[in-house]
Write an enzyme that holds these catalytic residues in place. Structure first.
Site, PDB file in Angstrom:
ATOM      1  N   GLY A   8      -2.095 -22.169  12.455  1.00 21.80           N
ATOM      2  CA  GLY A   8      -3.166 -21.061  11.109  1.00 21.80           C
ATOM      3  C   GLY A   8      -2.167 -21.705   9.498  1.00 21.80           C
ATOM      4  O   GLY A   8      -2.203 -21.646   8.395  1.00 21.80           O
ATOM      5  N   GLY A  11      -5.299 -21.341   6.610  1.00 19.42           N
ATOM      6  CA  GLY A  11      -4.830 -19.837   5.410  1.00 19.42           C
ATOM      7  C   GLY A  11      -4.201 -20.775   4.549  1.00 19.42           C
ATOM      8  O   GLY A  11      -4.137 -21.789   3.532  1.00 19.42           O
ATOM      9  N   GLN A  12      -4.440 -19.232   3.315  1.00 19.69           N
ATOM     10  CA  GLN A  12      -3.829 -20.034   1.743  1.00 19.69           C
ATOM     11  C   GLN A  12      -2.495 -20.579   2.088  1.00 19.69           C
ATOM     12  O   GLN A  12      -2.341 -21.618   1.274  1.00 19.69           O
ATOM     13  CB  GLN A  12      -3.325 -19.120   0.899  1.00 19.69           C
ATOM     14  CG  GLN A  12      -3.398 -18.648  -0.636  1.00 19.69           C
ATOM     15  CD  GLN A  12      -2.566 -17.213  -1.019  1.00 19.69           C
ATOM     16  OE1 GLN A  12      -2.211 -16.529  -0.289  1.00 19.69           O
ATOM     17  NE2 GLN A  12      -2.521 -17.733  -2.151  1.00 19.69           N
ATOM     18  N   ASP A  34      -5.654 -23.873  14.121  1.00 20.41           N
ATOM     19  CA  ASP A  34      -6.140 -22.262  13.586  1.00 20.41           C
ATOM     20  C   ASP A  34      -6.694 -21.280  14.436  1.00 20.41           C
ATOM     21  O   ASP A  34      -7.638 -22.046  15.365  1.00 20.41           O
ATOM     22  CB  ASP A  34      -5.893 -22.332  12.314  1.00 20.41           C
ATOM     23  CG  ASP A  34      -6.408 -21.410  11.307  1.00 20.41           C
ATOM     24  OD1 ASP A  34      -6.650 -20.097  11.592  1.00 20.41           O
ATOM     25  OD2 ASP A  34      -5.561 -21.338   9.949  1.00 20.41           O
ATOM     26  N   ASP A  52      -4.816 -20.105  19.374  1.00 18.05           N
ATOM     27  CA  ASP A  52      -4.583 -19.107  19.203  1.00 18.05           C
ATOM     28  C   ASP A  52      -3.124 -18.696  19.723  1.00 18.05           C
ATOM     29  O   ASP A  52      -3.135 -19.033  20.856  1.00 18.05           O
ATOM     30  CB  ASP A  52      -5.369 -18.261  19.783  1.00 18.05           C
ATOM     31  CG  ASP A  52      -5.705 -16.551  20.151  1.00 18.05           C
ATOM     32  OD1 ASP A  52      -4.492 -16.222  19.310  1.00 18.05           O
ATOM     33  OD2 ASP A  52      -6.524 -15.872  20.849  1.00 18.05           O
ATOM     34  N   TYR A 141       1.933  -4.333   8.873  1.00 17.03           N
ATOM     35  CA  TYR A 141       2.273  -5.772   7.906  1.00 17.03           C
ATOM     36  C   TYR A 141       3.669  -6.051   7.896  1.00 17.03           C
ATOM     37  O   TYR A 141       4.765  -6.500   8.623  1.00 17.03           O
ATOM     38  CB  TYR A 141       1.409  -6.280   7.140  1.00 17.03           C
ATOM     39  CG  TYR A 141       1.745  -7.348   6.657  1.00 17.03           C
ATOM     40  CD1 TYR A 141       1.538  -8.446   7.364  1.00 17.03           C
ATOM     41  CD2 TYR A 141       2.249  -7.176   5.305  1.00 17.03           C
ATOM     42  CE1 TYR A 141       1.783  -9.707   6.467  1.00 17.03           C
ATOM     43  CE2 TYR A 141       2.528  -8.244   4.754  1.00 17.03           C
ATOM     44  CZ  TYR A 141       2.749  -9.743   5.254  1.00 17.03           C
ATOM     45  OH  TYR A 141       2.783 -11.181   4.965  1.00 17.03           O
ATOM     46  N   LYS A 145       6.717  -7.916   9.821  1.00 17.85           N
ATOM     47  CA  LYS A 145       8.082  -8.554   8.700  1.00 17.85           C
ATOM     48  C   LYS A 145       9.133  -7.542   9.223  1.00 17.85           C
ATOM     49  O   LYS A 145       9.463  -9.450   8.965  1.00 17.85           O
ATOM     50  CB  LYS A 145       7.630  -8.900   7.407  1.00 17.85           C
ATOM     51  CG  LYS A 145       5.852  -9.420   7.420  1.00 17.85           C
ATOM     52  CD  LYS A 145       6.130 -10.693   8.138  1.00 17.85           C
ATOM     53  CE  LYS A 145       4.602 -11.138   7.943  1.00 17.85           C
ATOM     54  NZ  LYS A 145       4.353 -12.638   8.358  1.00 17.85           N
ATOM     55  N   ILE A 171       1.710 -15.350  -3.422  1.00 17.65           N
ATOM     56  CA  ILE A 171       1.710 -16.456  -3.373  1.00 17.65           C
ATOM     57  C   ILE A 171       0.687 -17.348  -4.689  1.00 17.65           C
ATOM     58  O   ILE A 171      -0.989 -16.380  -4.405  1.00 17.65           O
ATOM     59  CB  ILE A 171       1.706 -16.875  -2.286  1.00 17.65           C
ATOM     60  CG1 ILE A 171       2.791 -16.363  -1.689  1.00 17.65           C
ATOM     61  CG2 ILE A 171       1.429 -18.907  -3.164  1.00 17.65           C
ATOM     62  CD1 ILE A 171       4.225 -17.298  -2.354  1.00 17.65           C
TER      63      ILE A 171
END
Ligand code: NAD
Ligand code: SER
Length: 315
Positions: A8, A11-12, A34, A52, A141, A145, A171
């Protein structure tokens, strides 16, 4: 020498983590992966392979071929996208994590597993949320987690996998846009403040949520991975906190620099319900004690730097 896989990475968080790790360890030792293509800036500094995380064979082949010994597992589906597509959130966040933990067991990799404020729920104390407390999240989600935290602990206790992680707050960053979360407003507001001097927020004005500026998030991530294991009693799911703030509080801080900025509200009921179930401020005493965690940015220093960096980026 470390050989580091980042999942990933476009991503951010992945983007800025990759930039930091390339600086620290050299681009030849960093392997960015990613599902989606990264932007030009990232492609220039680090190799990219489409990977993936839900495909176990691909994950194992990648780790084997590249002699990976450290993994930062950033691939995930975030809260708002996860409520739109719970099956996808389960598949990526659980089956992807399982593959990463399995490959870490097989190839003796150290692995970073991010958790979130989303691992808590409406019955959790919202303020000064303890490290160890009730966790009954109401979003898919959040469910993934909590399960991820437990799975990471299990792999450490059962197989000795060096799995570590933090519970990130929302974030805030200027490099890559966030990927579909409930705290995304706290990034969008800066872009709109610069472009239009006004912003319509999808959360209520007094909804305080825990937030953090990206440099502190990166520091926490890498510091924890490099901490002496003998000092770690918890290992996974450390509460870390920096800037508890509401949309109104954030708007007021922006107004100190852009006086004409205005905010109004058009509430998204799904995101508001998620936000209402999350901590406004976690107690991060345990992270401070076990590995010396301490943030560098508060609300005003973060807002000043965000606006300065985005002014340049958007001009
Ligand atoms: P993001 O959505 O910006 O990036 C996630 C990346 O994962 C994306 O680039 C996406 O293309 C990729 N991805 C999705 N499915 C994939 C798959 N099957 N295989 C490979 N890649 C896939 O997320 P982020 O904000 O960078 O978050 C990174 C981690 O930190 C996640 O575990 C997230 O839950 C956690 N976290 C983030 C925040 C935050 O505010 N950003 C807060 C708390 C926790
Ligand atoms: N920023 C994340 C989200 O809103 C929190 O984990 O989904």
């Amino acid at each position: 020498m470390k050989k580091i896989l980042i999942t990933g990475y476009a991503g951010q968080i992945g983007t800025e983590l990759t930039m930091f790790l390339v600086n620290k360890y050299g681009s030849e030792n960093i392997f960015g992966t990613d599902l989606k293509e990264p932007d030009e800036k990232l492609l220039k500094i680090c190799s990219f392979k489409k990977l993936d995380v839900t495909n176990k064979d691909e994950v194992f082949a990648f780790v084997d071929t590249n002699k990976i010994n450290t993994i930062y597992h950033m691939a995930a589906i975030l809260s708002a996208t996860g409520e739109n597509n719970p099956a996808l959130a389960w598949d990526v966040n659980m089956n992807g994590l399982y593959n990463i933990l399995e490959v870490s067991r097989e190839y003796k990799c150290s692995v970073f597993i991010p958790s979130s404020i989303a691992a808590f729920g409406p019955e959790t104390p919202r303020n000064d949320t303890p490290q160890d407390t009730i966790q009954r999240p109401t979003s898919m989600y959040g469910v993934t987690k909590v399960a991820g935290e437990l799975l990471a602990d299990y792999y450490f206790k059962r197989y000795g996998v060096d799995a570590r992680g933090v519970r990130y707050p929302g974030i805030i960053s200027h490099e890559t846009l966030p990927g579909g979360g409930t705290t995304d407003y706290a990034v969008e507001i800066f872009y709109e403040a610069i472009k239009k001097k006004k912003y319509t927020c999808f959360l209520e004005e007094n909804t305080v949520l825990d937030m953090m500026y990206m440099p502190d998030a990166i520091k926490a991530t890498v510091d924890l991975m490099e901490a002496d294991p003998k000092t770690l009693e918890h290992r996974n799911a450390f509460n870390i906190t920096a800037i508890p703030v509401s949309p109104k509080g954030l708007a007021d801080a922006i107004k100190k620099i852009i006086p004409e900025f205005t905010i109004n509200y058009d509430i998204d009921p799904v995101k508001q319900a998620i936000a209402n179930s999350w901590p406004s401020h976690m107690d991060d005493t345990i992270a401070r004690k076990e590995w010396g965690w301490s943030p560098s940015f508060d609300l005003d220093t973060m807002v000043k730097e965000m606006l300065e960096k985005l002014e340049i980026k958007l001009s």
